[in-house]
Design a protein around this motif. Sequence first.
Motif, PDB file in Angstrom:
ATOM      1  N   CYS A 115       6.602   1.603   2.929  1.00  0.00           N
ATOM      2  CA  CYS A 115       6.200   0.302   2.395  1.00  0.00           C
ATOM      3  C   CYS A 115       6.488  -0.856   3.334  1.00  0.00           C
ATOM      4  N   VAL A 116       7.499  -0.727   4.195  1.00  0.00           N
ATOM      5  CA  VAL A 116       7.865  -1.859   5.050  1.00  0.00           C
ATOM      6  C   VAL A 116       7.099  -1.871   6.367  1.00  0.00           C
ATOM      7  N   LEU A 117       6.504  -0.745   6.752  1.00  0.00           N
ATOM      8  CA  LEU A 117       5.948  -0.636   8.098  1.00  0.00           C
ATOM      9  C   LEU A 117       4.734  -1.528   8.323  1.00  0.00           C
ATOM     10  N   VAL A 118       3.752  -1.446   7.427  1.00  0.00           N
ATOM     11  CA  VAL A 118       2.500  -2.173   7.647  1.00  0.00           C
ATOM     12  C   VAL A 118       2.682  -3.689   7.599  1.00  0.00           C
ATOM     13  N   PRO A 119       3.333  -4.256   6.565  1.00  0.00           N
ATOM     14  CA  PRO A 119       3.509  -5.715   6.571  1.00  0.00           C
ATOM     15  C   PRO A 119       4.267  -6.214   7.800  1.00  0.00           C
ATOM     16  N   HIS A 161       2.296  -7.920   0.289  1.00  0.00           N
ATOM     17  CA  HIS A 161       2.010  -6.490   0.178  1.00  0.00           C
ATOM     18  C   HIS A 161       2.680  -5.876  -1.054  1.00  0.00           C
ATOM     19  N   ALA A 162       3.745  -6.503  -1.536  1.00  0.00           N
ATOM     20  CA  ALA A 162       4.336  -6.058  -2.797  1.00  0.00           C
ATOM     21  C   ALA A 162       3.363  -6.276  -3.952  1.00  0.00           C
ATOM     22  N   VAL A 163       2.674  -7.411  -3.934  1.00  0.00           N
ATOM     23  CA  VAL A 163       1.686  -7.682  -4.974  1.00  0.00           C
ATOM     24  C   VAL A 163       0.515  -6.708  -4.850  1.00  0.00           C
ATOM     25  N   TYR A 164       0.163  -6.354  -3.621  1.00  0.00           N
ATOM     26  CA  TYR A 164      -0.853  -5.309  -3.423  1.00  0.00           C
ATOM     27  C   TYR A 164      -0.411  -4.013  -4.107  1.00  0.00           C
ATOM     28  N   SER A 165       0.856  -3.664  -3.939  1.00  0.00           N
ATOM     29  CA  SER A 165       1.373  -2.454  -4.584  1.00  0.00           C
ATOM     30  C   SER A 165       1.316  -2.570  -6.102  1.00  0.00           C
ATOM     31  N   LEU A 166       1.609  -3.756  -6.616  1.00  0.00           N
ATOM     32  CA  LEU A 166       1.507  -3.965  -8.060  1.00  0.00           C
ATOM     33  C   LEU A 166       0.077  -3.739  -8.526  1.00  0.00           C
ATOM     34  N   GLY A 167      -0.891  -4.242  -7.770  1.00  0.00           N
ATOM     35  CA  GLY A 167      -2.282  -3.983  -8.104  1.00  0.00           C
ATOM     36  C   GLY A 167      -2.603  -2.500  -8.063  1.00  0.00           C
ATOM     37  N   GLY A 168      -2.010  -1.801  -7.085  1.00  0.00           N
ATOM     38  CA  GLY A 168      -2.220  -0.361  -7.015  1.00  0.00           C
ATOM     39  C   GLY A 168      -1.670   0.365  -8.224  1.00  0.00           C
ATOM     40  N   ILE A 169      -0.528  -0.101  -8.720  1.00  0.00           N
ATOM     41  CA  ILE A 169       0.054   0.496  -9.922  1.00  0.00           C
ATOM     42  C   ILE A 169      -0.872   0.304 -11.115  1.00  0.00           C
ATOM     43  N   VAL A 170      -1.371  -0.917 -11.262  1.00  0.00           N
ATOM     44  CA  VAL A 170      -2.299  -1.193 -12.365  1.00  0.00           C
ATOM     45  C   VAL A 170      -3.552  -0.337 -12.235  1.00  0.00           C
ATOM     46  N   GLY A 171      -4.106  -0.275 -11.028  1.00  0.00           N
ATOM     47  CA  GLY A 171      -5.307   0.525 -10.820  1.00  0.00           C
ATOM     48  C   GLY A 171      -5.078   2.002 -11.077  1.00  0.00           C
ATOM     49  N   ALA A 172      -3.952   2.544 -10.582  1.00  0.00           N
ATOM     50  CA  ALA A 172      -3.653   3.956 -10.807  1.00  0.00           C
ATOM     51  C   ALA A 172      -3.403   4.243 -12.286  1.00  0.00           C
ATOM     52  N   SER A 173      -2.793   3.291 -12.989  1.00  0.00           N
ATOM     53  CA  SER A 173      -2.555   3.470 -14.427  1.00  0.00           C
ATOM     54  C   SER A 173      -3.872   3.498 -15.194  1.00  0.00           C
ATOM     55  N   LEU A 174      -4.789   2.612 -14.817  1.00  0.00           N
ATOM     56  CA  LEU A 174      -6.112   2.626 -15.446  1.00  0.00           C
ATOM     57  C   LEU A 174      -6.871   3.904 -15.111  1.00  0.00           C
ATOM     58  N   VAL A 222      12.481  -1.463   9.859  1.00  0.00           N
ATOM     59  CA  VAL A 222      11.440  -0.501  10.235  1.00  0.00           C
ATOM     60  C   VAL A 222      12.045   0.868  10.534  1.00  0.00           C
ATOM     61  N   ARG A 223      13.160   0.897  11.239  1.00  0.00           N
ATOM     62  CA  ARG A 223      13.818   2.184  11.538  1.00  0.00           C
ATOM     63  C   ARG A 223      14.229   2.909  10.254  1.00  0.00           C
ATOM     64  N   LEU A 224      14.837   2.194   9.336  1.00  0.00           N
ATOM     65  CA  LEU A 224      15.260   2.804   8.080  1.00  0.00           C
ATOM     66  C   LEU A 224      14.052   3.307   7.296  1.00  0.00           C
ATOM     67  N   GLY A 225      12.989   2.520   7.256  1.00  0.00           N
ATOM     68  CA  GLY A 225      11.786   2.930   6.542  1.00  0.00           C
ATOM     69  C   GLY A 225      11.193   4.210   7.105  1.00  0.00           C
ATOM     70  N   ALA A 226      11.154   4.335   8.427  1.00  0.00           N
ATOM     71  CA  ALA A 226      10.608   5.541   9.051  1.00  0.00           C
ATOM     72  C   ALA A 226      11.432   6.780   8.686  1.00  0.00           C
ATOM     73  N   LEU A 227      12.729   6.658   8.676  1.00  0.00           N
ATOM     74  CA  LEU A 227      13.590   7.798   8.336  1.00  0.00           C
ATOM     75  C   LEU A 227      13.408   8.232   6.885  1.00  0.00           C
ATOM     76  N   PHE A 233       0.222   5.535  12.686  1.00  0.00           N
ATOM     77  CA  PHE A 233       1.100   6.538  12.086  1.00  0.00           C
ATOM     78  C   PHE A 233       1.392   6.218  10.620  1.00  0.00           C
ATOM     79  N   ALA A 234       1.588   4.932  10.333  1.00  0.00           N
ATOM     80  CA  ALA A 234       1.869   4.546   8.943  1.00  0.00           C
ATOM     81  C   ALA A 234       0.698   4.864   8.039  1.00  0.00           C
ATOM     82  N   TYR A 235      -0.520   4.617   8.515  1.00  0.00           N
ATOM     83  CA  TYR A 235      -1.677   4.862   7.668  1.00  0.00           C
ATOM     84  C   TYR A 235      -2.087   6.320   7.628  1.00  0.00           C
ATOM     85  N   ILE A 236      -1.692   7.098   8.627  1.00  0.00           N
ATOM     86  CA  ILE A 236      -1.855   8.550   8.483  1.00  0.00           C
ATOM     87  C   ILE A 236      -1.000   9.027   7.314  1.00  0.00           C
TER      88      ILE A 236
END
Length: 412
Positions: free
Chosen positions: A316-320, A136-149, A281-286, A223-226
């Motif tokens: 970022c940690v919730l879905v994976p 999912h980190a690599v997915y985020s990297l792809g998102g960065i490239v896509g958003a930059s383009l 997961v707890r830390l990510g939610a907070l 909840f994460a995807y909302i």
Amino acid sequence: MTEVLRRGRASLAFSFFAQGAAFALLVTRIPAIQNRYEVSDALLPVFLAAVPILAGVGSVSTEQLVKRIPPSRVLRWSQPVVLLALLGVGAGRGMAELGVALAVFGLAVGALDASMNMLGVSLQRTYGRSIMLSFHAVYSLGGIVGASLAWVGAHWHLALWVSYLPVVAVLLPAVLVGSRWYVDRGAEDGEAEHGEAEEAESGGGGTGVVFKVLLPLCLVMTFAYIGDSTVSNWSAKYLQDVLGSSEQLATVPYNVYMVTTLLGRAIGDFGVRRFGAAAVVRLGALVAAAGFAVVAVAPGAWVGMLGFTLVGLGLCVLVPQTFAAAGRLFPGASDAAIARLNIFNYVGFLIGSPLVGALGDAWTYRGAMVVPMVLVLVTLVYARSFAAQPDRYGGGHERPRTADVGRGSNGL
């Protein structure tokens, strides 16, 4: 076998990258798509809702497909369809063509997401340690490239199809070549999984009981995807309409969100190995809830971007980890569990996008940002579902299984 695993992990990671780029190119240009096809503000939520609905249909269909064909084959052919549908969104001439392109995109994305995460959970089980966050980190990297383009396209006022065509031309052949090295479960593992699923059903562990066990993870996924859909679908409009930024600057929040998501996921697997999935997961939610609070009270665009940064770092940690937890809970039926869990990915998008839009129109968009904040905090109630579960071998961790790497996607 080590080489098979390495190639399988690398090829699957590239699929995550390609999907991240494609999705970012779509969602960060929503204002431009709306302007090109003259979609009204009232009709825009309908288009945004149709994609996750159809993606849910695609995910349900994938659960049935993988009973007959390996997940790698579903992924191999669904990903090119997603890329071609993205190009169709940019090249259409009327609202009907936009509707068809988005429909195809949604159906294919459902199959792609489900099969991609099935392969990821299978590989993690083979490795015997947490690696899902790295995908999912690599997915985020792809998102960065896509958003930059997308930013480049907005900056130079490029037509949508001009922005999309080079990306599709590069990614399409690359994913087809890379699909040769996907790693499925071995035949022995598949037979074991089938046998255990039948045993669970015959022993009273039917669909109702399984869903009851899966339900906390389904809620966390929703909840994460909302929260995620709030960022991906509304961050650009929020910055532009509420915080007064330019169209060019409005493409930045999603990019910043993906950068922090990348950073969080890049180190997340180490956190899971050190502290356990439930604590992460707890830390990510907070942190995510704090980010939405900052967005809701932000006086300007830059503070708003700080808020979206915190949201990305927390969500970022919730879905994976939700997908990984489903694999631990149902080691003998992980494909079915992941396909069903993946539906709630789209439930979250289906609820999140119209909900924020409706609340924004009826109340204020600032107030609408409080809703995902509260829902992410509810995740804390279900964090115990992410604790390590005893698998069929009797331990709290899954051991590597050689049958998982007995053959690649080509059946060898």
